[in-house]
Design a protein around this motif. Structure first.
Motif, PDB file in Angstrom:
ATOM      1  N   GLN A 392       0.850  -1.246   0.114  1.00 53.48           N
ATOM      2  CA  GLN A 392      -0.023   0.059   0.009  1.00 53.48           C
ATOM      3  C   GLN A 392       0.718   1.263   0.060  1.00 53.48           C
ATOM      4  OE1 GLN A 392      -0.845  -2.465   2.340  1.00 53.48           O
ATOM      5  NE2 GLN A 392      -2.386  -3.174   0.884  1.00 53.48           N
ATOM      6  N   ILE A 393       2.120   1.457   0.329  1.00 50.64           N
ATOM      7  CA  ILE A 393       2.754   2.593   0.638  1.00 50.64           C
ATOM      8  C   ILE A 393       3.213   3.037  -0.626  1.00 50.64           C
ATOM      9  CG2 ILE A 393       4.701   3.605   1.821  1.00 50.64           C
ATOM     10  CD1 ILE A 393       4.061   1.976   4.174  1.00 50.64           C
ATOM     11  N   TYR A 410      16.092  10.615   4.391  1.00 49.94           N
ATOM     12  CA  TYR A 410      15.840   9.665   3.280  1.00 49.94           C
ATOM     13  C   TYR A 410      14.323   9.683   2.955  1.00 49.94           C
ATOM     14  CZ  TYR A 410      15.790   5.111   0.729  1.00 49.94           C
ATOM     15  OH  TYR A 410      15.789   4.218  -0.231  1.00 49.94           O
ATOM     16  N   SER A 411      14.291   9.585   1.614  1.00 51.17           N
ATOM     17  CA  SER A 411      12.994   9.771   1.018  1.00 51.17           C
ATOM     18  C   SER A 411      12.810   8.781   0.017  1.00 51.17           C
ATOM     19  CB  SER A 411      12.704  11.165   0.290  1.00 51.17           C
ATOM     20  OG  SER A 411      11.437  11.191  -0.438  1.00 51.17           O
ATOM     21  N   GLY A 412      11.599   7.997   0.096  1.00 48.74           N
ATOM     22  CA  GLY A 412      11.332   6.807  -0.759  1.00 48.74           C
ATOM     23  C   GLY A 412       9.959   6.694  -1.239  1.00 48.74           C
ATOM     24  N   ASN A 413       9.626   5.718  -2.202  1.00 45.81           N
ATOM     25  CA  ASN A 413       8.421   5.476  -2.607  1.00 45.81           C
ATOM     26  C   ASN A 413       7.827   4.102  -2.304  1.00 45.81           C
ATOM     27  OD1 ASN A 413       8.170   8.017  -4.181  1.00 45.81           O
ATOM     28  ND2 ASN A 413       9.944   7.022  -5.682  1.00 45.81           N
ATOM     29  N   THR A 414       8.095   3.306  -2.791  1.00 47.46           N
ATOM     30  CA  THR A 414       7.515   1.778  -2.485  1.00 47.46           C
ATOM     31  C   THR A 414       8.450   1.158  -1.517  1.00 47.46           C
ATOM     32  OG1 THR A 414       8.602   0.976  -4.331  1.00 47.46           O
ATOM     33  CG2 THR A 414       6.197   1.501  -4.578  1.00 47.46           C
ATOM     34  N   ILE A 415       7.656   0.491  -0.577  1.00 50.05           N
ATOM     35  CA  ILE A 415       8.634  -0.519   0.208  1.00 50.05           C
ATOM     36  C   ILE A 415       8.342  -1.896  -0.015  1.00 50.05           C
ATOM     37  CG2 ILE A 415       8.580  -0.777   2.643  1.00 50.05           C
ATOM     38  CD1 ILE A 415       8.056   1.774   3.525  1.00 50.05           C
ATOM     39  N   ILE A 435       4.748   8.382   6.801  1.00 48.52           N
ATOM     40  CA  ILE A 435       3.982   7.282   5.633  1.00 48.52           C
ATOM     41  C   ILE A 435       3.408   8.754   5.134  1.00 48.52           C
ATOM     42  CG2 ILE A 435       2.565   5.924   5.058  1.00 48.52           C
ATOM     43  CD1 ILE A 435       3.598   4.318   7.471  1.00 48.52           C
ATOM     44  N   ILE A 436       3.720   9.249   3.725  1.00 48.67           N
ATOM     45  CA  ILE A 436       3.311  10.279   3.175  1.00 48.67           C
ATOM     46  C   ILE A 436       1.798  10.138   2.536  1.00 48.67           C
ATOM     47  CG2 ILE A 436       3.649  12.330   1.726  1.00 48.67           C
ATOM     48  CD1 ILE A 436       5.518  12.187   4.282  1.00 48.67           C
ATOM     49  N   LYS A 437       2.013   9.032   1.694  1.00 46.72           N
ATOM     50  CA  LYS A 437       0.968   8.384   0.643  1.00 46.72           C
ATOM     51  C   LYS A 437       0.707   7.036   0.521  1.00 46.72           C
ATOM     52  CE  LYS A 437      -0.544   9.308  -3.857  1.00 46.72           C
ATOM     53  NZ  LYS A 437      -0.222  10.019  -5.419  1.00 46.72           N
ATOM     54  N   THR A 438      -0.515   6.448   0.563  1.00 46.83           N
ATOM     55  CA  THR A 438      -0.910   5.063   0.780  1.00 46.83           C
ATOM     56  C   THR A 438      -2.152   4.769  -0.279  1.00 46.83           C
ATOM     57  OG1 THR A 438      -2.388   4.976   2.466  1.00 46.83           O
ATOM     58  CG2 THR A 438      -0.178   5.237   2.983  1.00 46.83           C
ATOM     59  N   PHE A 441      -4.449   2.530   3.410  1.00 45.61           N
ATOM     60  CA  PHE A 441      -4.067   2.318   4.624  1.00 45.61           C
ATOM     61  C   PHE A 441      -2.569   2.089   4.648  1.00 45.61           C
ATOM     62  CE2 PHE A 441      -5.715  -1.782   3.014  1.00 45.61           C
ATOM     63  CZ  PHE A 441      -4.608  -2.885   3.734  1.00 45.61           C
ATOM     64  N   ALA A 442      -1.928   1.670   5.801  1.00 49.83           N
ATOM     65  CA  ALA A 442      -0.530   1.438   5.857  1.00 49.83           C
ATOM     66  C   ALA A 442      -0.284   0.087   6.626  1.00 49.83           C
ATOM     67  CB  ALA A 442       0.381   2.590   6.042  1.00 49.83           C
ATOM     68  N   THR A 443       0.809  -0.621   6.465  1.00 52.57           N
ATOM     69  CA  THR A 443       1.124  -1.679   7.534  1.00 52.57           C
ATOM     70  C   THR A 443       2.714  -1.679   7.555  1.00 52.57           C
ATOM     71  OG1 THR A 443       1.464  -3.362   5.982  1.00 52.57           O
ATOM     72  CG2 THR A 443      -0.755  -3.106   6.933  1.00 52.57           C
ATOM     73  N   ILE A 444       3.163  -1.781   8.576  1.00 49.05           N
ATOM     74  CA  ILE A 444       4.774  -2.055   8.882  1.00 49.05           C
ATOM     75  C   ILE A 444       4.859  -3.103   9.558  1.00 49.05           C
ATOM     76  CG2 ILE A 444       6.774  -1.138   9.898  1.00 49.05           C
ATOM     77  CD1 ILE A 444       6.230   0.436   7.200  1.00 49.05           C
ATOM     78  N   LYS A 445       5.834  -4.205   9.058  1.00 48.53           N
ATOM     79  CA  LYS A 445       6.091  -5.245   9.713  1.00 48.53           C
ATOM     80  C   LYS A 445       7.664  -5.378  10.213  1.00 48.53           C
ATOM     81  CE  LYS A 445       5.970 -10.430   9.201  1.00 48.53           C
ATOM     82  NZ  LYS A 445       5.004 -10.635  10.143  1.00 48.53           N
TER      83      LYS A 445
END
Length: 450
Positions: A392-393, A410-415, A435-438, A441-445
C-alpha cells in the motif's frame, strides 16, 4: 474508475502462500553446469557428443556449502539447458548423462545436488529449458508431450522442489503449451513457484540485477505467462496510472538474476573478471533491498567443482552481509505510532515474528517514532510492509532528531516486503518514519536499524 474503487481492487490483490515463501527466502543461487561447461560455450548447438560431458567428480557438497556460506537459501540447477543435454538419466532422450563416460553412464547430477540440498537445509529448484536444440520433435505438437514427460521426471523423482524455472525462448516461434506445463507443476509440486515464464514470479525486466525505483507487486494481468519482453521492461508496471488502465490485476513479484562471472557458464579466460564485492552488494541492496528477490549464478568448472576465486568471493560476500546486518538496534528500542487500527496491530508489534502495525484507514500522512534508548552509530534502516495484506505505501520519509529538530535523511516511494534504506553514517537516538501517501491504509512489519 474512481480512486476508491481502484485502491480497493489493488488492495484485494495479495500473494499466494507459495509466493510469500519464495520472496521470504530473498537470496538464491543459480548453478549453470552442463555441456556448455565442457565446450567453453554459452549457447550449445545440441549436436555436441555426450562424451564431452566427463567431470572428474561432481562435488555437490562443495556447491551447497559454498552458497550457504554466502547466505543463500535456495539452489536452482540447470537440469536441461537449451542445448537439450540432460543432467539426469531421462528416459525420453539419448542426449543425457546416461550416454556420457561420467560414472560409466550411471551418474545423476540432479540427484546428487537435490540430495545434498536436503542434507544441508537448502531449498532445491529446477531449471528446464523449453527450447531444445537437440530434440528432433521440437517445433511439432508432439514436442509438448516430450517436454511434459521430462518435466514429470524432474518433479516426481527428486523430492520437494521450491522453484521451477522456465527460461524465456527469444529464438523460436513455437507454440509452447504453457497451461499444460503449469498444470503439471501444480499437480506434482503444489508448493513450487513457477518463475520467469510462469504465473508466480516475474523477471524484473533488466540485465543489471536491480529493481525499479518503484517496484509494485500488484500489476496488470497481461504481464503474466511469457508476456512480450517490451511489456516487462517498462519503467512503470504498477503505479495508480498504470493499474487504472488494467482490466484485471495479479500479484506478480519480481526476481533479479545476475552471474558472478561475465558468462553464465564457466570459462577459464574469465578468471580475472569476477564481480567485485562492492558490485554484488550494490545489486543486493537494489534487488533484495528494493522489494525483490535475487538469484546469483555460480558456475562450477569442468572439474565439477567451484573454483577457488569464486569460493573466495562467496565467503567474502557472506561475511560482509553479516557485518552489514550484525545488530538490529531497534530490538532494544520502543515504537510509538500516531494511528493504530486496534490493539492487535499496534506499533509494539513491529519486528515481532507474527505481528505487524496497521494504521487503519486514513487520508493524510501518519508517523511511527522509534526511540533506540541511547545514541547509536547507524548507517541503514530496513523497512517492510506486511505483504500478506498487500502493498500500500506509495511515498515515505525517514527523519532523525538532531539539535532540537526533526531532519529528513531519506525519501522513498514503494516499500513492499523489504526496503533497505542506506543512510549517511550518523549518531542517532530517535528516528521517525513519515508515511506520506498510501492506497488507503498502511502496514509495517519491519522497522530495523543497523
Amino acid at each position: 474508475m474512481k480512486d476508491n474503487e481502484l485502491l480497493q481492487r489493488a488492495n484485494r490483490t495479495v500473494p499466494s502462500k507459495n509466493q510469500l515463501a519464495f520472496t521470504e527466502l530473498e537470496f538464491s543461487a543459480f548453478i549453470h553446469f552442463g555441456m556448455n561447461t565442457f565446450t567453453n560455450s554459452e549457447q550449445g548447438t545440441g549436436r555436441e557428443p555426450e562424451k564431452y560431458f566427463n567431470p572428474p567428480e561432481v562435488d555437490a557438497e562443495q556447491w551447497v556449502k559454498a552458497i550457504k556460506t554466502a547466505g543463500m537459501k535456495g539452489l536452482i540447477l540447470t537440469c536441461k539447458y537449451s542445448d537439450g543435454f540432460c543432467l539426469w538419466p531421462s528416459a525420453y532422450t539419448s542426449h543425457s548423462v546416461i550416454n556420457s563416460p561420467w560414472l560409466e553412464g550411471k551418474g545423476d547430477v540432479v540427484k546428487l545436488v537435490s540430495d545434498e540440498c536436503r542434507k544441508q537445509g537448502i531449498k532445491f529448484g529446477v531449471y528446464l529449458s523449453p527450447l531444445d536444440r537437440h530434440e528432433e520433435s521440437f517445433g511439432s505438437e508432439s514436442y509438448n508431450d516430450f517436454f511434459v514427460s521430462q518435466l514429470k521426471e524432474l518433479l516426481s523423482d527428486y523430492g520437494e522442489i521450491y522453484c521451477v524455472w522456465f527460461p524465456r525462448d527469444n529464438e523460436s516461434s513455437f507454440h509452447y503449451d504453457w497451461e499444460r506445463y503449469y498444470k503439471t507443476v501444480r499437480e506434482l509440486q503444489p508448493g513450487a513457484v513457477i518463475c520467469d515464464c510462469g504465473p508466480d514470479i516475474r523477471w524484473v525486466g533488466n540485465l543489471g540485477g536491480v529493481s525499479r525505483s518503484e517496484e509494485w507487486n500488484a500489476v496488470p494481468f497481461d504481464l503474466l505467462n511469457n508476456a512480450p519482453v517490451q511489456k516487462l521492461v517498462q519503467p512503470d508496471l504498477g503505479s495508480r496510472k498504470k493499474i487504472k488502465k488494467a482490466k484485471e490485476l495479479v500479484w506478480y513479484p519480481p526476481v533479479t538474476y545476475v552471474s558472478l562471472r561475465p558468462g553464465w557458464f564457466y570459462h577459464k579466460e574469465e578468471e580475472t573478471s569476477l564481480k567485485m564485492l562492492s558490485k554484488i552488494l550494490d545489486i543486493y541492496f537494489r534487488s533484495v533491498g528494493n522489494n525483490g528477490s535475487m538469484v546469483l549464478n555460480i558456475p562450477p568448472s569442468h572439474t565439477g567443482k567451484i573454483e577457488k576465486k569464486d569460493l573466495d568471493s562467496l565467503v567474502t560476500l557472506g561475511a560482509q552481509l553479516k557485518i552489514e546486518f550484525k545488530h538490529n538496534y531497534a530490538l532494544e528500542g520502543t515504537f510509538e505510532a500516531e494511528k493504530e487500527r486496534d490493539e492487535l496491530h499496534t506499533a509494539a508489534m513491529i519486528n515481532e515474528e507474527n505481528g505487524y502495525w496497521h494504521s487503519g484507514e486514513f487520508d493524510k500522512k501518519t508517523s511511527i517514532t522509534l526511540d533506540l534508548g541511547k545514541v547509536q552509530f547507524i548507517n541503514k534502516v530496513v523497512l517492510g510492509e506486511n505483504e500478506a495484506t498487500g502493498q500500500q505505501i506509495e511515498k515515505f520519509n525517514i527523519l532523525y532528531f538532531f539539535d532540537g529538530k526533526w531532519r529528513k535523511i531519506y525519501s522513498g516511494n514503494t516499500i513492499g516486503r523489504k526496503k533497505i534504506c542506506n543512510l549517511p553514517p550518523m549518531n542517532a537516538r530517535r528516528l521517525r518514519l513519515d508515511i506520506i501517501k498510501t492506497r488507503g491504509f498502511a502496514t509495517i512489519k519491519k522497522f530495523e536499524v543497523y
